[in-house]
Design an enzyme around this catalytic site. Structure first.
Site, PDB file in Angstrom:
ATOM      1  N   GLN A   1      31.194  29.540  23.133  1.00 24.11           N
ATOM      2  CA  GLN A   1      32.323  29.392  22.213  1.00 24.11           C
ATOM      3  C   GLN A   1      33.382  28.431  22.753  1.00 24.11           C
ATOM      4  OE1 GLN A   1      32.555  34.004  21.378  1.00 24.11           O
ATOM      5  NE2 GLN A   1      33.756  32.915  19.847  1.00 24.11           N
ATOM      6  N   HIS A   2      34.281  28.039  21.856  1.00 17.42           N
ATOM      7  CA  HIS A   2      35.543  27.354  22.169  1.00 17.42           C
ATOM      8  C   HIS A   2      35.418  25.894  22.589  1.00 17.42           C
ATOM      9  CE1 HIS A   2      37.475  31.228  21.935  1.00 17.42           C
ATOM     10  NE2 HIS A   2      36.973  31.668  23.069  1.00 17.42           N
TER      11      HIS A   2
ATOM     12  N   ASP B   1      28.217  32.623  20.910  1.00 25.79           N
ATOM     13  CA  ASP B   1      27.299  33.437  21.703  1.00 25.79           C
ATOM     14  C   ASP B   1      27.540  34.936  21.574  1.00 25.79           C
ATOM     15  OD1 ASP B   1      29.688  33.275  23.118  1.00 25.79           O
ATOM     16  OD2 ASP B   1      28.799  32.431  24.930  1.00 25.79           O
TER      17      ASP B   1
END
Length: 481
Positions: free
Chosen positions: A81-82, A239
């Site tokens: 992520q991110h 994820d």
């Protein structure tokens, strides 16, 4: 390879360190082939990767799957992520991706929180209070420190979006992953134009948010992977949302994931908005919510302590009164982006094995501190804690979690839950089922349950006290040392 009972699907996990691919029988959940290939991550303050490495690793992982991958009827990609992926007009990276554990944007996070009404306003607006992990703060950092690169950007993507787009030719994302950006409003489930304007990001550069169960696209020509043109591509997701799918998670069941980062989360039917910022109010990949707390320092940090002590990671010894906070990369929970590791209470008779146990205790303490905030008030406090991720197989991790949580701990036998969740999402495209229901049909959460033991309140209270007393030291900006 024995004959499959149903169509084959591919689930992918593009994580921080590697890409894993599973070919799964959609009827039974049996993994018929798998592959894995590594990535390179920069060291030092920056945590960056070249997105093209992810594509090469995906190609290598699928090649290891052999003919089974060529037979796949659908594919889905779960990913870290991110991460901020910036692309030019040709779809090539403008610069390496800034990963979730790059905390250089901590000053931008603080500024954005202040400029848009404070933590409570952010939580109500986006579900989360942005930290240096969030994509919005990384974009603000890029615009401030590398303005020429920012001006060259023609598309902004998350890691899983980048791979999906190279498969389909279409810019898409999903609600689970986009909810971790900081520029998606959880109340309206749409991009927040006010936040985007504040950081100077044109909404036209962002991908379309695909609805749960919707086809994101089909595999196009010229991709160089073993998929046939026209193979269905699911939306994919972040994820943690993918792992929740992989477990077939129902509301109220707590999960602790022990990997490079540590996370605790649970599915909720209520939109979360924690003004303290401890809990990120993520969406899940189905239509519910996934309140989640994340620590930056988990298995890698503890393994680093073991290496410094020249010990095997399982060589722990009980009986320590030493406290070790393994915040080797700064920390997100608690929010101490400039912190470093801290050791307190060392004595002449402290053994290396006790120091290692103290590192485990410090890592688990951070996660358990957020668990009650993640769970809804009516969640069953005696429900088994599902323990997943690479650390879940380690006896020292299992026993530390049992001792400090006081809960029964269940270890699902299924491995690679992020890739399995992506596979369940792909299978749902073929069968019309909810992806979590697919995973429950596959019985992915089955595994041994370790009985609850008495909670070690003394250790928890000792670590809490040291953390509180050391907070002024840990909160110092690295540049002030």
């Amino acid at each position: 390879m024995s004959a499959a009972e149903g169509p084959l699907v591919v689930g992918v996990d593009t994580s921080t360190q590697s890409t894993k691919a599973l070919v799964v029988d959609a009827a039974t959940g049996r993994v018929v082939a798998s592959g894995q290939a590594p990535h390179t991550v920069s060291s030092g303050t920056a945590r960056e990767s070249d997105p093209r490495q992810w594509w090469d690793a995906l190609s290598d992982a699928l090649a290891q799957c052999g003919d089974a991958a060529r037979e796949a009827a659908a594919v889905s990609i779960g990913g870290q992520q991110h991460g901020l992926v910036t692309l030019d007009e040709q779809g090539e990276p403008v610069r390496p991706a800034l990963l979730w554990n790059d905390v250089r944007s901590a000053p931008q996070a603080r500024r954005l929180i202040d400029e848009l009404g404070g933590p409570k306003a952010w939580a109500e607006r986006t579900g989360s209070v942005p930290s240096a992990s969030f994509t919005v703060t990384k974009w603000a950092w890029l615009a401030e420190h590398e303005p020429e690169a920012a001006r060259a950007v023609r598309a902004v993507r998350l890691p899983h979006d980048y791979l999906t787009e190279r498969l389909t030719g279409e810019g898409t994302t999903d609600r689970g992953d986009v909810s971790g950006t900081g520029w998606w409003a959880s109340g309206t489930e749409a991009y927040d134009e006010g936040i985007l304007a504040r950081v100077g990001l044109d909404p036209a550069l962002l991908p379309r948010v695909v609805r749960p169960g919707e086809v994101a696209g089909t595999v196009r020509d010229g991709h160089g992977l073993p998929f046939s043109k026209g193979t269905l591509v699911a939306a994919g997701t972040g994820d943690n949302a993918a792992a929740a799918l992989g477990l077939g998670l129902r509301p109220g069941v707590p999960v602790m994931s022990l990997g490079t980062s540590g996370t605790v989360y649970a599915v909720s039917e209520h939109r979360p908005a924690d003004p303290t910022g401890t809990v990120a109010g993520f969406a899940d990949a189905r239509g519910d919510w996934l309140p989640l707390a994340c620590t930056l320092n988990c298995t890698l940090a503890v393994d680093r302590v073991a290496a410094l002590l020249n010990l095997d990671r399982e060589a722990v010894e009980p009986g320590t009164s030493t406290t070790l906070l393994p915040f080797l990369d700064g920390e997100r929970t608690p929010n101490l982006p400039h912190s470093s590791g801290l050791l307190y209470g060392l004595r002449h008779d402290t053994s290396a094995g006790q120091l290692l146990q103290a590192a485990y205790d410090g890592a688990v303490h951070s996660l358990l501190g957020a668990l009650d905030l993640v769970l809804d008030a009516d969640a069953d406090p005696s429900a088994p804690l599902l323990l997943i991720g690479g650390g879940a197989r380690g006896a020292a991790w299992q026993q530390t979690v049992r001792r400090l949580s006081g809960r029964p701990v269940q270890i699902p036998e299924a491995r690679e839950l992020v890739a399995l969740g992506a596979a369940a999402q792909a299978a749902g495209l073929l069968t019309g089922e909810d992806a979590a229901a697919v995973a429950r049909r596959w019985n992915t959460a089955a595994g041994p349950v370790l009985e609850a033991v008495e909670r070690d309140e003394a250790t928890l209270n000792r670590i809490t006290g040291v953390l509180s007393d050391a907070a002024p030291l840990l909160e110092r900006d690295a540049t002030s040392h």
